[in-house]
Design a protein around this motif. Sequence first.
Motif, PDB file in Angstrom:
ATOM      1  N   SER A  33       0.818  -1.214   0.000  1.00 43.16           N
ATOM      2  CA  SER A  33       0.000   0.000   0.000  1.00 43.16           C
ATOM      3  C   SER A  33       0.857   1.272   0.000  1.00 43.16           C
ATOM      4  O   SER A  33       0.307   2.372  -0.013  1.00 43.16           O
ATOM      5  CB  SER A  33      -0.944   0.005   1.209  1.00 43.16           C
ATOM      6  OG  SER A  33      -0.192   0.091   2.402  1.00 43.16           O
ATOM      7  N   HIS A  34       2.191   1.121  -0.004  1.00 42.91           N
ATOM      8  CA  HIS A  34       3.056   2.297  -0.011  1.00 42.91           C
ATOM      9  C   HIS A  34       3.991   2.372  -1.209  1.00 42.91           C
ATOM     10  O   HIS A  34       4.873   3.221  -1.262  1.00 42.91           O
ATOM     11  CB  HIS A  34       3.873   2.352   1.290  1.00 42.91           C
ATOM     12  CG  HIS A  34       3.042   2.719   2.477  1.00 42.91           C
ATOM     13  ND1 HIS A  34       2.257   1.819   3.138  1.00 42.91           N
ATOM     14  CD2 HIS A  34       2.837   3.910   3.093  1.00 42.91           C
ATOM     15  CE1 HIS A  34       1.608   2.418   4.116  1.00 42.91           C
ATOM     16  NE2 HIS A  34       1.938   3.696   4.105  1.00 42.91           N
ATOM     17  N   VAL A  35       3.779   1.466  -2.186  1.00 44.53           N
ATOM     18  CA  VAL A  35       4.674   1.465  -3.346  1.00 44.53           C
ATOM     19  C   VAL A  35       4.292   2.613  -4.286  1.00 44.53           C
ATOM     20  O   VAL A  35       3.195   2.646  -4.834  1.00 44.53           O
ATOM     21  CB  VAL A  35       4.625   0.115  -4.089  1.00 44.53           C
ATOM     22  CG1 VAL A  35       5.467   0.180  -5.359  1.00 44.53           C
ATOM     23  CG2 VAL A  35       5.105  -1.007  -3.183  1.00 44.53           C
ATOM     24  N   VAL A  36       5.207   3.553  -4.451  1.00 48.92           N
ATOM     25  CA  VAL A  36       4.995   4.695  -5.338  1.00 48.92           C
ATOM     26  C   VAL A  36       5.342   4.298  -6.769  1.00 48.92           C
ATOM     27  O   VAL A  36       4.701   4.697  -7.728  1.00 48.92           O
ATOM     28  CB  VAL A  36       5.904   5.873  -4.909  1.00 48.92           C
ATOM     29  CG1 VAL A  36       5.900   6.985  -5.943  1.00 48.92           C
ATOM     30  CG2 VAL A  36       5.478   6.389  -3.541  1.00 48.92           C
ATOM     31  N   ARG A  37       6.369   3.472  -6.872  1.00 43.92           N
ATOM     32  CA  ARG A  37       6.852   3.097  -8.200  1.00 43.92           C
ATOM     33  C   ARG A  37       7.537   1.744  -8.113  1.00 43.92           C
ATOM     34  O   ARG A  37       8.270   1.469  -7.162  1.00 43.92           O
ATOM     35  CB  ARG A  37       7.880   4.149  -8.650  1.00 43.92           C
ATOM     36  CG  ARG A  37       8.598   3.822  -9.922  1.00 43.92           C
ATOM     37  CD  ARG A  37       9.730   4.819 -10.165  1.00 43.92           C
ATOM     38  NE  ARG A  37      10.709   4.245 -11.087  1.00 43.92           N
ATOM     39  CZ  ARG A  37      10.567   4.242 -12.398  1.00 43.92           C
ATOM     40  NH1 ARG A  37       9.503   4.806 -12.938  1.00 43.92           N
ATOM     41  NH2 ARG A  37      11.462   3.667 -13.165  1.00 43.92           N
ATOM     42  N   LEU A  97      10.075   2.008  -4.865  1.00 45.28           N
ATOM     43  CA  LEU A  97      10.118   3.326  -4.250  1.00 45.28           C
ATOM     44  C   LEU A  97       8.935   3.392  -3.284  1.00 45.28           C
ATOM     45  O   LEU A  97       7.782   3.296  -3.690  1.00 45.28           O
ATOM     46  CB  LEU A  97      10.013   4.431  -5.308  1.00 45.28           C
ATOM     47  CG  LEU A  97      10.306   5.845  -4.809  1.00 45.28           C
ATOM     48  CD1 LEU A  97      11.746   5.965  -4.305  1.00 45.28           C
ATOM     49  CD2 LEU A  97      10.070   6.871  -5.915  1.00 45.28           C
ATOM     50  N   TYR A 151       6.633   5.074  -0.163  1.00 45.03           N
ATOM     51  CA  TYR A 151       6.258   6.329   0.469  1.00 45.03           C
ATOM     52  C   TYR A 151       6.396   6.216   1.988  1.00 45.03           C
ATOM     53  O   TYR A 151       6.087   5.179   2.573  1.00 45.03           O
ATOM     54  CB  TYR A 151       4.817   6.724   0.117  1.00 45.03           C
ATOM     55  CG  TYR A 151       4.581   8.196   0.366  1.00 45.03           C
ATOM     56  CD1 TYR A 151       4.978   9.134  -0.564  1.00 45.03           C
ATOM     57  CD2 TYR A 151       4.010   8.635   1.560  1.00 45.03           C
ATOM     58  CE1 TYR A 151       4.803  10.493  -0.331  1.00 45.03           C
ATOM     59  CE2 TYR A 151       3.838   9.985   1.804  1.00 45.03           C
ATOM     60  CZ  TYR A 151       4.235  10.917   0.858  1.00 45.03           C
ATOM     61  OH  TYR A 151       4.077  12.259   1.100  1.00 45.03           O
ATOM     62  N   THR A 211      15.619   9.510  -7.657  1.00 39.51           N
ATOM     63  CA  THR A 211      14.223   9.504  -7.205  1.00 39.51           C
ATOM     64  C   THR A 211      13.469  10.724  -7.729  1.00 39.51           C
ATOM     65  O   THR A 211      12.308  10.624  -8.119  1.00 39.51           O
ATOM     66  CB  THR A 211      14.168   9.460  -5.661  1.00 39.51           C
ATOM     67  OG1 THR A 211      14.746   8.233  -5.230  1.00 39.51           O
ATOM     68  CG2 THR A 211      12.743   9.559  -5.156  1.00 39.51           C
ATOM     69  N   GLU A 249       5.231  10.854 -10.011  1.00 42.34           N
ATOM     70  CA  GLU A 249       4.653   9.644  -9.431  1.00 42.34           C
ATOM     71  C   GLU A 249       4.482   9.808  -7.920  1.00 42.34           C
ATOM     72  O   GLU A 249       3.530   9.303  -7.335  1.00 42.34           O
ATOM     73  CB  GLU A 249       5.535   8.426  -9.742  1.00 42.34           C
ATOM     74  CG  GLU A 249       5.431   7.993 -11.209  1.00 42.34           C
ATOM     75  CD  GLU A 249       6.489   6.975 -11.585  1.00 42.34           C
ATOM     76  OE1 GLU A 249       6.263   5.775 -11.337  1.00 42.34           O
ATOM     77  OE2 GLU A 249       7.546   7.376 -12.117  1.00 42.34           O
ATOM     78  N   ILE A 250       5.425  10.506  -7.292  1.00 37.96           N
ATOM     79  CA  ILE A 250       5.313  10.744  -5.848  1.00 37.96           C
ATOM     80  C   ILE A 250       4.089  11.623  -5.572  1.00 37.96           C
ATOM     81  O   ILE A 250       3.274  11.336  -4.694  1.00 37.96           O
ATOM     82  CB  ILE A 250       6.591  11.403  -5.289  1.00 37.96           C
ATOM     83  CG1 ILE A 250       7.808  10.506  -5.532  1.00 37.96           C
ATOM     84  CG2 ILE A 250       6.442  11.693  -3.795  1.00 37.96           C
ATOM     85  CD1 ILE A 250       9.143  11.161  -5.179  1.00 37.96           C
ATOM     86  N   PHE A 274       0.936   9.679  -5.922  1.00 37.81           N
ATOM     87  CA  PHE A 274       0.694   8.809  -4.768  1.00 37.81           C
ATOM     88  C   PHE A 274       0.156   9.621  -3.593  1.00 37.81           C
ATOM     89  O   PHE A 274      -0.782   9.213  -2.912  1.00 37.81           O
ATOM     90  CB  PHE A 274       1.987   8.084  -4.368  1.00 37.81           C
ATOM     91  CG  PHE A 274       1.795   7.131  -3.213  1.00 37.81           C
ATOM     92  CD1 PHE A 274       1.507   5.791  -3.439  1.00 37.81           C
ATOM     93  CD2 PHE A 274       1.884   7.585  -1.898  1.00 37.81           C
ATOM     94  CE1 PHE A 274       1.304   4.911  -2.373  1.00 37.81           C
ATOM     95  CE2 PHE A 274       1.686   6.713  -0.828  1.00 37.81           C
ATOM     96  CZ  PHE A 274       1.396   5.375  -1.070  1.00 37.81           C
TER      97      PHE A 274
END
Lengths: 463, 198
Positions: free
Chosen positions: A12-16, A24, A26, B173, B179-180, B183
């Motif tokens: 649930s925290h995978v940004v990429r 990556l 979060y 990054t 993408e950040i 999210f």
Amino acid sequence: MTGTLAEKVWESHVVRRAEGEPDLLYIDLHLLHEVTSPQAFDGLRLAGRGVRRPDLTLATEDHNVPTTPGPIVDPVSLTQVETLRRNCAEFGVPLYPMGDAEQGIVHVIGPQLGLTQPGMTVVCGDSHTSTHGAFGAIAFGIGTSEVEHVLATQTLPLKPFRTMAVNVDGELPDGVTAKDIVLAVIAKIGTGGGQGYVIEYRGSAIEALSMEARMTVCNMSIEAGARAGMIAPDETTFAYLKDRPHAPSGQAWDEAVEAWRALRTDDDATFDTEVHLDAGQLAPFVTWGTNPGQGLPLSASVPDPESFADEGQRASAARALEYMDLEAGTPLREIAVDTVFLGSCTNGRIEDLRAAAGVIQGRRVADGVRMLVVPGSARVRLQAESEGLDRVFTDAGAEWRLAGCSMCLGMNPDQLEPGERSASTSNRNFEGRQGKGGRTHLVSPLVAAATAVRGTLSSPADL
Amino acid sequence: MEAFTRHTGIGVPLRHGNVDTDQIIPAVYLKRVTRTGFEDGLFAAWRQDESFVLNHPVYARGSVLVAGPDFGTGSSREHAVWALMNYGFRVVISSRFADIFRGNSGKAGLLTAQLAQADVELLWKLLENEPGTEVTVDLVERTVTAGEHVFAFEVDDYTRWRLLEGLDDISLTLRHDDEIANFEGGRPAWGPRTAEPA
């Protein structure tokens, strides 16, 4: 999705996610202290970068702070604390400094404020960040380069951890605590046994623990080499969080609890490794050596290095006995200490102080023994004082101190002298950890209190 | 970060397992606010012992540390990596590294080369029999060479690529900033904040 608790929180925290790259991830909460952050802020400044989410970042002063009233005397410690204050002001990061009612050890204040919640990712430049996993969060320690990375991007590139279940079933005997569980786990799997893993602690004995006891267990996951430890959130977790300053309220609370209830390992999920412990067989545990895996039940004797099958362990035990000035065959109960330290992010919470006070009430600290009682946060101290615990300790001859990391590590004025021996509720018995040449036996708060009274390693049953 | 391709230097045999970061640099030396100058704290307690390996005048010039298993356990202090690098080490060889230490090394440019314990034992013997023996560590070929012996070491592909290129994680990054942000837009509104956003 089907999976373990750790996998669900991770996903649930995978940004990429991309082939050949780490995920990556979060980061929901980034905690800072004065020791591992200055070079990170400096890096930001040099690159002309800011802090992406100051509102997900919190700083406090803990490692360097003296636990007696008054300013920091050591000029180098003072520089580090002043640098943190300057950096927080410049980058807009909230800070709880010395003297503030919310100041304390970083891993005590996060949960206490309700900032640590189930399903979150929590990082800090401190290996004991694993503490926050007690809420069902993925929480782990990072280095200063990673601190800078999180400040700049609020993310971290990471390879998924493997999963390990530590199942502790049954009922703990009287006088056996969370600290004894985790010391027994580390003795069983070794200081490298958890490397590459996130541990999920499960089973009826874990479910029966209070939140603070769960934090003690998760706190020392790193001592087994694991990056993180977790416990699935349940009614105990929700009851602890309700009405905390940063916990959701009203309708948001209901939404949050509903989401949190899904944070459980599915019945058909598998762990990469499983370990089992019978809670009923556990006893008060103490360490005899110089790593947290070198521990035994208090009723045992100092082991003979020759009794270890593995050559590396034999050498390590022989070296440890030399450093600790112990002879094989000596009953652990006969080891006399100079100092008892009650505190740290492992055992510096209100329940730890209550447990120790219950043992020490009406008794005296043994002649020639110094006992330091250091609350994990200013709030813990105020709470203890409102319950009269400070008087229980001072009446017994112990010292009642201000909040901080204190004698857990030799960075502030609270240190062992060379050759001094302590019973300590902290987390590391490494050579010199509590001061150059100091010798450390890790114990629970109950054992610490009984040891203070008798002057030798003891449990309350010995009184 | 400085790129790493190949390094040759004197090998230092450190016959200790479980070298925790409190041994690599005791807490009392962690008080600087810079990334340099930590060499004075490197193995500070052990260096007081005359027989400690770094007190040998030849090993004292070493740059490839060959240590026992579970190197870098304990505290997350990146100062341990800085202390090793400030002293002059470019490579640490061990059969097993603690996770946080290994991650920190990769970020700071210190190569952690993982060899089988039997190979480490062989290296120890070589370096002890002939102090001053040079060890070559080739990240392109993933080999450690000492005398006639060549060992293949393990390092993960991503860390290897970053070290070879000398790439900085933050710049990598920030290429994915959109993408950040995307999210962030989907995070639950009830999640805790330490302060009101500015």
